[in-house]
Design a protein around this motif. Structure first.
Motif, PDB file in Angstrom:
ATOM      1  N   ARG A  84       0.835  -1.210   0.000  1.00 37.78           N
ATOM      2  CA  ARG A  84       0.000   0.000   0.000  1.00 37.78           C
ATOM      3  C   ARG A  84       0.868   1.258   0.000  1.00 37.78           C
ATOM      4  O   ARG A  84       0.581   2.212  -0.713  1.00 37.78           O
ATOM      5  CB  ARG A  84      -0.927   0.012   1.198  1.00 37.78           C
ATOM      6  CG  ARG A  84      -2.073  -0.942   1.117  1.00 37.78           C
ATOM      7  CD  ARG A  84      -2.985  -0.741   2.326  1.00 37.78           C
ATOM      8  NE  ARG A  84      -3.909  -1.823   2.482  1.00 37.78           N
ATOM      9  CZ  ARG A  84      -5.037  -1.956   1.787  1.00 37.78           C
ATOM     10  NH1 ARG A  84      -5.361  -1.071   0.890  1.00 37.78           N
ATOM     11  NH2 ARG A  84      -5.835  -2.970   1.997  1.00 37.78           N
ATOM     12  N   GLU A  85       1.925   1.254   0.792  1.00 37.82           N
ATOM     13  CA  GLU A  85       2.828   2.399   0.849  1.00 37.82           C
ATOM     14  C   GLU A  85       3.570   2.579  -0.475  1.00 37.82           C
ATOM     15  O   GLU A  85       3.741   3.700  -0.945  1.00 37.82           O
ATOM     16  CB  GLU A  85       3.854   2.221   1.975  1.00 37.82           C
ATOM     17  CG  GLU A  85       3.392   2.683   3.320  1.00 37.82           C
ATOM     18  CD  GLU A  85       2.967   4.147   3.345  1.00 37.82           C
ATOM     19  OE1 GLU A  85       3.727   5.032   2.900  1.00 37.82           O
ATOM     20  OE2 GLU A  85       1.840   4.405   3.801  1.00 37.82           O
ATOM     21  N   ASP A  86       4.008   1.472  -1.062  1.00 38.29           N
ATOM     22  CA  ASP A  86       4.791   1.521  -2.305  1.00 38.29           C
ATOM     23  C   ASP A  86       4.020   2.144  -3.460  1.00 38.29           C
ATOM     24  O   ASP A  86       4.611   2.760  -4.338  1.00 38.29           O
ATOM     25  CB  ASP A  86       5.261   0.121  -2.711  1.00 38.29           C
ATOM     26  CG  ASP A  86       6.370  -0.392  -1.813  1.00 38.29           C
ATOM     27  OD1 ASP A  86       6.928   0.400  -1.025  1.00 38.29           O
ATOM     28  OD2 ASP A  86       6.673  -1.606  -1.893  1.00 38.29           O
ATOM     29  N   VAL A  87       2.715   1.970  -3.487  1.00 43.55           N
ATOM     30  CA  VAL A  87       1.937   2.455  -4.630  1.00 43.55           C
ATOM     31  C   VAL A  87       1.126   3.699  -4.316  1.00 43.55           C
ATOM     32  O   VAL A  87       0.342   4.143  -5.146  1.00 43.55           O
ATOM     33  CB  VAL A  87       1.003   1.358  -5.185  1.00 43.55           C
ATOM     34  CG1 VAL A  87       1.794   0.169  -5.654  1.00 43.55           C
ATOM     35  CG2 VAL A  87      -0.040   0.969  -4.166  1.00 43.55           C
ATOM     36  N   LYS A  88       1.335   4.244  -3.147  1.00 48.17           N
ATOM     37  CA  LYS A  88       0.557   5.399  -2.708  1.00 48.17           C
ATOM     38  C   LYS A  88       0.551   6.533  -3.739  1.00 48.17           C
ATOM     39  O   LYS A  88      -0.467   7.163  -3.961  1.00 48.17           O
ATOM     40  CB  LYS A  88       1.117   5.911  -1.381  1.00 48.17           C
ATOM     41  CG  LYS A  88       0.134   6.637  -0.535  1.00 48.17           C
ATOM     42  CD  LYS A  88       0.794   7.016   0.778  1.00 48.17           C
ATOM     43  CE  LYS A  88      -0.091   6.528   1.892  1.00 48.17           C
ATOM     44  NZ  LYS A  88       0.448   6.851   3.205  1.00 48.17           N
ATOM     45  N   ASN A  89       1.679   6.787  -4.366  1.00 47.64           N
ATOM     46  CA  ASN A  89       1.790   7.915  -5.297  1.00 47.64           C
ATOM     47  C   ASN A  89       1.762   7.497  -6.766  1.00 47.64           C
ATOM     48  O   ASN A  89       2.108   8.281  -7.632  1.00 47.64           O
ATOM     49  CB  ASN A  89       3.076   8.702  -5.000  1.00 47.64           C
ATOM     50  CG  ASN A  89       3.043   9.307  -3.613  1.00 47.64           C
ATOM     51  OD1 ASN A  89       2.009   9.810  -3.175  1.00 47.64           O
ATOM     52  ND2 ASN A  89       4.148   9.235  -2.909  1.00 47.64           N
ATOM     53  N   VAL A  90       1.370   6.254  -7.041  1.00 43.28           N
ATOM     54  CA  VAL A  90       1.273   5.792  -8.426  1.00 43.28           C
ATOM     55  C   VAL A  90      -0.134   6.106  -8.928  1.00 43.28           C
ATOM     56  O   VAL A  90      -1.117   5.644  -8.353  1.00 43.28           O
ATOM     57  CB  VAL A  90       1.557   4.281  -8.535  1.00 43.28           C
ATOM     58  CG1 VAL A  90       1.367   3.803  -9.963  1.00 43.28           C
ATOM     59  CG2 VAL A  90       2.964   3.964  -8.045  1.00 43.28           C
ATOM     60  N   PRO A  91      -0.233   6.885 -10.008  1.00 35.25           N
ATOM     61  CA  PRO A  91      -1.557   7.244 -10.529  1.00 35.25           C
ATOM     62  C   PRO A  91      -2.384   5.998 -10.892  1.00 35.25           C
ATOM     63  O   PRO A  91      -1.893   5.081 -11.544  1.00 35.25           O
ATOM     64  CB  PRO A  91      -1.243   8.052 -11.788  1.00 35.25           C
ATOM     65  CG  PRO A  91       0.167   8.514 -11.623  1.00 35.25           C
ATOM     66  CD  PRO A  91       0.857   7.478 -10.796  1.00 35.25           C
ATOM     67  N   GLY A  92      -3.598   5.959 -10.417  1.00 36.22           N
ATOM     68  CA  GLY A  92      -4.520   4.869 -10.741  1.00 36.22           C
ATOM     69  C   GLY A  92      -4.323   3.604  -9.924  1.00 36.22           C
ATOM     70  O   GLY A  92      -5.079   2.652 -10.064  1.00 36.22           O
ATOM     71  N   ALA A  93      -3.309   3.594  -9.091  1.00 32.57           N
ATOM     72  CA  ALA A  93      -3.004   2.374  -8.337  1.00 32.57           C
ATOM     73  C   ALA A  93      -4.072   2.045  -7.305  1.00 32.57           C
ATOM     74  O   ALA A  93      -4.338   0.875  -7.034  1.00 32.57           O
ATOM     75  CB  ALA A  93      -1.647   2.502  -7.662  1.00 32.57           C
ATOM     76  N   LYS A  98      -7.540  -1.878  -4.655  1.00 30.14           N
ATOM     77  CA  LYS A  98      -8.840  -2.232  -4.079  1.00 30.14           C
ATOM     78  C   LYS A  98      -9.421  -3.483  -4.735  1.00 30.14           C
ATOM     79  O   LYS A  98      -9.931  -4.369  -4.052  1.00 30.14           O
ATOM     80  CB  LYS A  98      -9.825  -1.061  -4.221  1.00 30.14           C
ATOM     81  CG  LYS A  98      -9.576   0.035  -3.234  1.00 30.14           C
ATOM     82  CD  LYS A  98     -10.617   1.121  -3.354  1.00 30.14           C
ATOM     83  CE  LYS A  98     -10.344   2.224  -2.330  1.00 30.14           C
ATOM     84  NZ  LYS A  98     -11.379   3.225  -2.323  1.00 30.14           N
ATOM     85  N   ILE A  99      -9.327  -3.560  -6.052  1.00 32.50           N
ATOM     86  CA  ILE A  99      -9.857  -4.724  -6.769  1.00 32.50           C
ATOM     87  C   ILE A  99      -9.079  -5.987  -6.419  1.00 32.50           C
ATOM     88  O   ILE A  99      -9.667  -7.029  -6.111  1.00 32.50           O
ATOM     89  CB  ILE A  99      -9.857  -4.471  -8.290  1.00 32.50           C
ATOM     90  CG1 ILE A  99     -10.881  -3.382  -8.637  1.00 32.50           C
ATOM     91  CG2 ILE A  99     -10.141  -5.756  -9.061  1.00 32.50           C
ATOM     92  CD1 ILE A  99     -10.767  -2.861 -10.058  1.00 32.50           C
ATOM     93  N   ALA A 100      -7.746  -5.904  -6.460  1.00 39.24           N
ATOM     94  CA  ALA A 100      -6.910  -7.078  -6.168  1.00 39.24           C
ATOM     95  C   ALA A 100      -7.132  -7.562  -4.741  1.00 39.24           C
ATOM     96  O   ALA A 100      -7.300  -8.765  -4.499  1.00 39.24           O
ATOM     97  CB  ALA A 100      -5.438  -6.747  -6.396  1.00 39.24           C
ATOM     98  N   PHE A 101      -7.147  -6.635  -3.804  1.00 36.10           N
ATOM     99  CA  PHE A 101      -7.302  -7.020  -2.413  1.00 36.10           C
ATOM    100  C   PHE A 101      -8.726  -7.503  -2.122  1.00 36.10           C
ATOM    101  O   PHE A 101      -8.915  -8.393  -1.303  1.00 36.10           O
ATOM    102  CB  PHE A 101      -6.900  -5.884  -1.486  1.00 36.10           C
ATOM    103  CG  PHE A 101      -5.400  -5.651  -1.423  1.00 36.10           C
ATOM    104  CD1 PHE A 101      -4.502  -6.469  -2.078  1.00 36.10           C
ATOM    105  CD2 PHE A 101      -4.896  -4.604  -0.691  1.00 36.10           C
ATOM    106  CE1 PHE A 101      -3.133  -6.264  -2.010  1.00 36.10           C
ATOM    107  CE2 PHE A 101      -3.522  -4.380  -0.608  1.00 36.10           C
ATOM    108  CZ  PHE A 101      -2.638  -5.213  -1.267  1.00 36.10           C
TER     109      PHE A 101
END
Length: 170
Positions: A84-93, A98-101
């Motif tokens: 969650r932290e790693d993708v916090k600033n990735v657009p659209g992540a 949410k879908i994957a989890f």
């Protein structure tokens, strides 16, 4: 550079991260089920027969297997937090996470409910059958201990899986 060019340059890196997250989410679907526990429920062998064959060392080994499964679940929860932290600033992540989890959470809920329910039913049957089994008093006590251990460990595993489901809530 135009806005379109900047956006196009961001998509590949974000896409890789998002694809990785989706795969990661699916990998988490049933970490505890990947463990190789000694007892086979619903197979060709009778559960009571298997429990009678267990000695104290086998019971301790069974406890250790469950503890290892819970440790794997705890590690997966840490990985979820880190992802969650790693993708916090990735657009659209956020939507992909949410879908994957959500998919992983649903898989865990369904698999755990079914599997744990089956095991508990078989344990109950074995306990009833133990009362009429032709075994020594010492073997009866040891087998009842194995049944109690299984129940306790299943409860702890169910709690850990609940924690994993909670961690997957986006």
């Amino acid at each position: 550079m135009t806005a379109r060019t900047i956006s196009a340059q961001r998509i590949p890196a974000g896409g890789i991260v998002l694809a990785g997250l989706a795969a990661f989410g699916m990998m988490l679907a049933t970490p505890a089920m990947a463990r190789d526990v000694v007892i086979n429920v619903g197979k060709d062998r009778d559960l009571l027969e298997q429990l009678i064959e267990l000695d104290r060392e086998d019971i301790d080994e069974l406890r250790a297997e469950f503890a290892e499964a819970r440790a794997d679940i705890a590690e997966a929860i840490g990985d979820i937090t880190e992802a969650r932290e790693d993708v916090k600033n990735v657009p659209g992540a956020n939507i992909v996470v949410k879908i994957a989890f959500a998919t992983a959470r649903a898989s865990i809920s369904a698999a755990a409910s079914e599997a744990l329910g089956e095991v508990r039913t078989e344990i109950d049957k074995a306990e009833v059958a133990l009362k009429a089994a032709d075994v020594s008093d010492e073997e009866r006590v040891e087998t009842q201990d194995a049944i109690n251990v299984l129940r306790t460990e299943l409860d702890a595993l169910e709690t850990a899986l609940g924690d994993l489901r909670d961690a997957l809530r986006a």
